[in-house]
Design a protein around this motif. Structure first.
Motif, mmCIF file in Angstrom:
data_model
loop_
_atom_site.group_PDB
_atom_site.id
_atom_site.type_symbol
_atom_site.label_atom_id
_atom_site.label_comp_id
_atom_site.label_asym_id
_atom_site.label_seq_id
_atom_site.Cartn_x
_atom_site.Cartn_y
_atom_site.Cartn_z
ATOM 1 N N GLY A 63 0.849 -1.175 0.000
ATOM 2 C CA GLY A 63 0.000 0.000 0.000
ATOM 3 C C GLY A 63 0.891 1.232 0.000
ATOM 4 N N ILE A 64 0.550 2.205 -0.831
ATOM 5 C CA ILE A 64 1.389 3.407 -0.940
ATOM 6 C C ILE A 64 0.525 4.663 -0.915
ATOM 7 C CG2 ILE A 64 3.071 4.656 -2.366
ATOM 8 C CD1 ILE A 64 3.994 2.034 -3.515
ATOM 9 N N TYR A 65 0.990 5.661 -0.179
ATOM 10 C CA TYR A 65 0.361 6.981 -0.149
ATOM 11 C C TYR A 65 1.447 7.986 -0.492
ATOM 12 C CZ TYR A 65 -2.246 11.038 1.612
ATOM 13 O OH TYR A 65 -2.897 12.236 1.727
ATOM 14 N N HIS A 66 1.210 8.820 -1.501
ATOM 15 C CA HIS A 66 2.284 9.706 -1.954
ATOM 16 C C HIS A 66 1.737 10.929 -2.681
ATOM 17 C CE1 HIS A 66 1.968 8.693 -6.298
ATOM 18 N NE2 HIS A 66 1.415 7.603 -5.811
ATOM 19 N N VAL A 76 3.490 0.526 2.980
ATOM 20 C CA VAL A 76 3.255 -0.543 3.959
ATOM 21 C C VAL A 76 3.109 -1.861 3.208
ATOM 22 C CG1 VAL A 76 1.731 -1.443 5.755
ATOM 23 C CG2 VAL A 76 2.116 1.024 5.577
ATOM 24 N N GLU A 77 3.798 -2.873 3.702
ATOM 25 C CA GLU A 77 3.720 -4.215 3.126
ATOM 26 C C GLU A 77 2.603 -4.997 3.818
ATOM 27 O OE1 GLU A 77 7.047 -7.630 2.184
ATOM 28 O OE2 GLU A 77 7.022 -6.779 4.212
ATOM 29 N N LEU A 78 1.634 -5.475 3.022
ATOM 30 C CA LEU A 78 0.538 -6.275 3.563
ATOM 31 C C LEU A 78 0.552 -7.633 2.871
ATOM 32 C CD1 LEU A 78 -1.939 -6.428 5.418
ATOM 33 C CD2 LEU A 78 -3.315 -5.531 3.520
ATOM 34 N N PHE A 91 -8.765 -5.985 -0.119
ATOM 35 C CA PHE A 91 -7.377 -6.135 0.324
ATOM 36 C C PHE A 91 -6.553 -4.931 -0.137
ATOM 37 C CE2 PHE A 91 -3.013 -7.675 0.142
ATOM 38 C CZ PHE A 91 -2.896 -8.389 1.323
ATOM 39 N N ILE A 92 -6.760 -4.519 -1.386
ATOM 40 C CA ILE A 92 -6.067 -3.345 -1.918
ATOM 41 C C ILE A 92 -6.422 -2.107 -1.101
ATOM 42 C CG2 ILE A 92 -5.870 -1.810 -3.922
ATOM 43 C CD1 ILE A 92 -6.377 -4.306 -5.675
ATOM 44 N N GLN A 93 -7.710 -1.983 -0.748
ATOM 45 C CA GLN A 93 -8.151 -0.841 0.046
ATOM 46 C C GLN A 93 -7.479 -0.824 1.414
ATOM 47 O OE1 GLN A 93 -10.670 1.718 -0.867
ATOM 48 N NE2 GLN A 93 -9.408 2.577 0.781
#
Length: 277
Positions: A63-66, A76-78, A91-93
């Motif tokens: 997951g990436i926020y940028h 974050v690695e999920l 899951f993507i959300q």
């Protein structure tokens, strides 16, 4: 005791996504109180997670926020147990919510600290609540792995077909498009460091010895070998240091020159591949 009607069971199933029999049993134990039944189902799910915690989680995503205009970015690695779940919308959300919470909240050093923070997309729930609800319905183990936050403008790229990887850049200036182009370059070329000064000195010394031995075997005069080796090290730097690498979309430019032309300074980067520390 309140009557456990088919309508009540169906309502609980629709609200939780859990099997009818599980919902009926929980309602019976709760005396028909739907909220108590939900709590029972949640506790049962947490207990089951504990029993299955040693299962392999070889799939997942980052997951990436940028954004170059944002005050911080995060990755974050999920991880999960199967590819279909890793590619599911919820899951993507969750992966992206984890990254957004890490970037925009108080920060977190551990997965547990992050999971106890509010979910950006599910008001009234923590990220842990969302994760537990997903486990209850899907019955796959989810593990939060590595997490990192960069304070400042960021660019990013996530590659989710084949080898799953995530790239996050800390930048100053530029555009989201330019930052993404460099992040894609990082995913493809896998530099070891931002610049040649940050490459592990042990690796440089090893390469220097290899080049020196090769030059001597070529019969080069000993008094000029050292200068030759330093010259040839430029190729090593151009392969291992991000700013020295030829930019994949325009090989006539180094990444440094591309960034400069885009009005962007690259300050730091990370490149993670799923499951590889």
């Amino acid at each position: 005791m309140a009557e456990i009607t088919a309508t009540l069971v169906r309502e609980l199933r629709d609200e939780t996504g859990l099997p009818m029999m599980d919902c009926k049993k929980a309602l019976t134990e709760a005396g028909g109180d739907k909220e108590k039944a939900k709590e029972t189902l949640r506790k049962n799910g947490v207990a089951l997670q504990g029993k299955r915690g040693d299962r392999e989680t070889a799939f997942g995503r980052f997951g990436i926020y940028h954004g170059v205009d944002k005050s911080s970015g995060a990755v974050v690695e999920l991880k999960c147990e199967s590819a279909p779940v890793a590619n599911s919308a919820e899951f993507i959300q969750l992966a992206n919510d984890l990254a957004q919470a890490l970037a925009t909240g108080p920060g977190a050093k551990t997965a547990d600290e992050l999971l106890d923070q509010p979910s950006p997309s599910k008001p009234g729930k923590t990220l842990r609540d969302v994760k537990d609800d997903m486990f209850n319905r899907i019955r796959e183990v989810f593990n939060v792995g590595r997490l990192m936050r960069f304070d400042g403008g960021t660019g990013a790229y996530s590659h989710n077909s084949g080898t799953v990887s995530g790239v996050l850049l800390l930048v100053e200036g530029g555009t989201n498009e330019a930052a993404k182009d460099v992040a894609m370059h990082v995913a493809a070329m896998r530099p070891l460091a931002l610049n040649k000064e940050e490459i592990d000195p042990a690796l440089v010394d090893k390469e220097r010895e290899i080049l020196k031995e090769a030059a001597l075997k070529e019969g080069k005069p000993a008094n000029i070998v050292d200068k030759m080796v330093e010259g040839r090290l430029r190729n090593f730097y151009a392969e291992k240091a991000l700013l020295e690498q030829p930019f994949v979309k325009e090989p006539s430019l180094t990444v440094s020159k591309f960034a400069e032309a885009a009005g962007m300074k690259i300050k730091k980067f990370l490149h993670w591949e799923l499951g590889r520390e």
